[in-house]
Design a protein around this motif. Structure first.
Motif, PDB file in Angstrom:
ATOM      1  N   PRO A  15     -16.903 -25.880 -37.977  1.00 31.90           N
ATOM      2  CA  PRO A  15     -17.793 -26.824 -37.284  1.00 31.90           C
ATOM      3  C   PRO A  15     -17.201 -27.339 -35.976  1.00 31.90           C
ATOM      4  N   GLU A  16     -15.890 -27.480 -35.922  1.00 28.69           N
ATOM      5  CA  GLU A  16     -15.258 -27.969 -34.693  1.00 28.69           C
ATOM      6  C   GLU A  16     -15.265 -26.949 -33.561  1.00 28.69           C
ATOM      7  N   ASP A  17     -15.720 -25.734 -33.825  1.00 31.06           N
ATOM      8  CA  ASP A  17     -15.891 -24.744 -32.766  1.00 31.06           C
ATOM      9  C   ASP A  17     -17.222 -24.920 -32.034  1.00 31.06           C
ATOM     10  N   THR A  18     -18.060 -25.805 -32.524  1.00 27.22           N
ATOM     11  CA  THR A  18     -19.351 -26.058 -31.890  1.00 27.22           C
ATOM     12  C   THR A  18     -19.148 -26.559 -30.467  1.00 27.22           C
ATOM     13  N   ALA A  19     -19.741 -25.857 -29.510  1.00 29.27           N
ATOM     14  CA  ALA A  19     -19.563 -26.200 -28.102  1.00 29.27           C
ATOM     15  C   ALA A  19     -20.407 -25.254 -27.254  1.00 29.27           C
ATOM     16  N   ILE A  20     -20.495 -25.572 -25.981  1.00 29.03           N
ATOM     17  CA  ILE A  20     -21.004 -24.620 -25.006  1.00 29.03           C
ATOM     18  C   ILE A  20     -19.805 -23.808 -24.520  1.00 29.03           C
ATOM     19  N   TYR A  21     -19.926 -22.503 -24.561  1.00 30.95           N
ATOM     20  CA  TYR A  21     -18.841 -21.615 -24.174  1.00 30.95           C
ATOM     21  C   TYR A  21     -19.132 -21.008 -22.803  1.00 30.95           C
ATOM     22  N   TYR A  22     -18.121 -21.045 -21.955  1.00 31.48           N
ATOM     23  CA  TYR A  22     -18.235 -20.541 -20.594  1.00 31.48           C
ATOM     24  C   TYR A  22     -17.248 -19.413 -20.357  1.00 31.48           C
ATOM     25  N   CYS A  23     -17.682 -18.382 -19.655  1.00 28.49           N
ATOM     26  CA  CYS A  23     -16.759 -17.349 -19.216  1.00 28.49           C
ATOM     27  C   CYS A  23     -16.385 -17.630 -17.764  1.00 28.49           C
ATOM     28  N   ALA A  24     -15.212 -17.155 -17.378  1.00 25.09           N
ATOM     29  CA  ALA A  24     -14.731 -17.410 -16.021  1.00 25.09           C
ATOM     30  C   ALA A  24     -13.818 -16.285 -15.577  1.00 25.09           C
ATOM     31  N   ALA A  25     -13.659 -16.153 -14.264  1.00 20.61           N
ATOM     32  CA  ALA A  25     -12.774 -15.143 -13.692  1.00 20.61           C
ATOM     33  C   ALA A  25     -11.989 -15.751 -12.551  1.00 20.61           C
ATOM     34  N   GLY A  26     -10.725 -15.355 -12.443  1.00 23.49           N
ATOM     35  CA  GLY A  26      -9.870 -15.885 -11.393  1.00 23.49           C
ATOM     36  C   GLY A  26      -9.036 -14.780 -10.778  1.00 23.49           C
ATOM     37  N   ARG A  27      -8.858 -14.846  -9.478  1.00 20.21           N
ATOM     38  CA  ARG A  27      -8.096 -13.800  -8.769  1.00 20.21           C
ATOM     39  C   ARG A  27      -6.648 -13.771  -9.244  1.00 20.21           C
ATOM     40  N   GLY A  28      -6.100 -12.553  -9.256  1.00 18.20           N
ATOM     41  CA  GLY A  28      -4.696 -12.398  -9.614  1.00 18.20           C
ATOM     42  C   GLY A  28      -4.485 -12.385 -11.101  1.00 18.20           C
ATOM     43  N   MET A  29      -3.545 -13.184 -11.569  1.00 21.87           N
ATOM     44  CA  MET A  29      -3.169 -13.230 -12.995  1.00 21.87           C
ATOM     45  C   MET A  29      -2.880 -11.827 -13.501  1.00 21.87           C
ATOM     46  N   VAL A  30      -1.991 -11.127 -12.798  1.00 24.29           N
ATOM     47  CA  VAL A  30      -1.737  -9.726 -13.108  1.00 24.29           C
ATOM     48  C   VAL A  30      -0.918  -9.574 -14.381  1.00 24.29           C
ATOM     49  N   PHE A  31       0.174 -10.314 -14.499  1.00 21.62           N
ATOM     50  CA  PHE A  31       1.105 -10.120 -15.620  1.00 21.62           C
ATOM     51  C   PHE A  31       0.931 -11.141 -16.724  1.00 21.62           C
ATOM     52  N   SER A  32       0.278 -12.222 -16.428  1.00 21.59           N
ATOM     53  CA  SER A  32      -0.007 -13.225 -17.436  1.00 21.59           C
ATOM     54  C   SER A  32      -1.261 -13.969 -17.010  1.00 21.59           C
ATOM     55  N   CYS A  33      -1.827 -14.718 -17.930  1.00 17.66           N
ATOM     56  CA  CYS A  33      -3.039 -15.446 -17.598  1.00 17.66           C
ATOM     57  C   CYS A  33      -2.876 -16.911 -17.993  1.00 17.66           C
ATOM     58  N   SER A  34      -3.847 -17.694 -17.595  1.00 18.38           N
ATOM     59  CA  SER A  34      -3.798 -19.134 -17.831  1.00 18.38           C
ATOM     60  C   SER A  34      -5.119 -19.610 -18.409  1.00 18.38           C
ATOM     61  N   ILE A  35      -5.049 -20.605 -19.290  1.00 19.60           N
ATOM     62  CA  ILE A  35      -6.280 -21.226 -19.774  1.00 19.60           C
ATOM     63  C   ILE A  35      -6.463 -22.603 -19.138  1.00 19.60           C
ATOM     64  N   ARG A  36      -5.894 -22.756 -17.940  1.00 17.66           N
ATOM     65  CA  ARG A  36      -6.159 -23.953 -17.133  1.00 17.66           C
ATOM     66  C   ARG A  36      -7.346 -23.652 -16.236  1.00 17.66           C
ATOM     67  N   SER A  37      -8.345 -24.491 -16.280  1.00 17.33           N
ATOM     68  CA  SER A  37      -9.592 -24.206 -15.571  1.00 17.33           C
ATOM     69  C   SER A  37      -9.389 -24.109 -14.063  1.00 17.33           C
ATOM     70  N   GLY A  38      -8.402 -24.789 -13.519  1.00 18.23           N
ATOM     71  CA  GLY A  38      -8.171 -24.755 -12.080  1.00 18.23           C
ATOM     72  C   GLY A  38      -7.761 -23.402 -11.547  1.00 18.23           C
ATOM     73  N   GLU A  39      -7.371 -22.499 -12.434  1.00 19.82           N
ATOM     74  CA  GLU A  39      -6.942 -21.167 -12.021  1.00 19.82           C
ATOM     75  C   GLU A  39      -8.117 -20.221 -11.801  1.00 19.82           C
ATOM     76  N   TYR A  40      -9.331 -20.664 -12.083  1.00 20.51           N
ATOM     77  CA  TYR A  40     -10.495 -19.784 -12.071  1.00 20.51           C
ATOM     78  C   TYR A  40     -11.420 -20.077 -10.898  1.00 20.51           C
ATOM     79  N   ASP A  41     -11.935 -18.988 -10.329  1.00 19.18           N
ATOM     80  CA  ASP A  41     -12.766 -19.084  -9.132  1.00 19.18           C
ATOM     81  C   ASP A  41     -14.259 -18.988  -9.432  1.00 19.18           C
ATOM     82  N   TYR A  42     -14.605 -18.228 -10.440  1.00 21.98           N
ATOM     83  CA  TYR A  42     -16.010 -17.959 -10.737  1.00 21.98           C
ATOM     84  C   TYR A  42     -16.309 -18.342 -12.183  1.00 21.98           C
ATOM     85  N   TRP A  43     -17.498 -18.910 -12.390  1.00 21.71           N
ATOM     86  CA  TRP A  43     -17.874 -19.414 -13.707  1.00 21.71           C
ATOM     87  C   TRP A  43     -19.280 -18.966 -14.083  1.00 21.71           C
TER      88      TRP A  43
END
Length: 125
Positions: free
Chosen positions: A87-115
């Protein structure tokens, strides 16, 4: 640039859903991708991400072992497989894309350019 999330819906606890995100207008190969969610009355949080390079992924502790992110660059698609939903997974889910992040990625929203616009997931009995 467009990201179109789909696949949300209502499911009982313990159930599964697969979210999809169709992208266009940019080269997905060169972008890290992520899924975020926002529950009612709460701030948006990062759920999972995948790098643009060798497929490195990262997950929020709350979804580790239950969710799996994947991408198909040839089809310009991003996916989130969600199992053992709670039940705690209930939410609106958004996909996003951010330039770079070649060798690792981030789940910080500021790293993403497109939503994307979001898709609602409701987990309830």
């Amino acid at each position: 640039v467009q990201l179109q999330a789909s696949g949300g819906g209502s499911v009982q606890p313990g159930g599964s859903l697969r979210l999809s995100c169709a992208t266009s207008g940019f080269t997905l190969d060169y972008h890290g991708v992520g899924w975020f969610r926002q529950a009612p009355g709460k701030e948006r949080e990062g759920v999972s991400c995948a790098s643009s390079g060798d497929g490195g992924t990262s997950y929020a502790d709350s979804v580790k072992g239950r969710f799996t992110i994947s991408r198909d660059n040839a089809k310009n698609m991003i996916y989130l497989e969600m199992n053992s939903l709670k039940p705690e997974d209930t939410a609106i889910y958004y996909c996003a894309a951010g330039r770079g992040m070649v060798f690792s990625c981030s789940i910080r929203s500021g790293e993403y350019d497109y939503w994307g616009q979001g898709t609602l997931v409701t987990v309830s009995s």
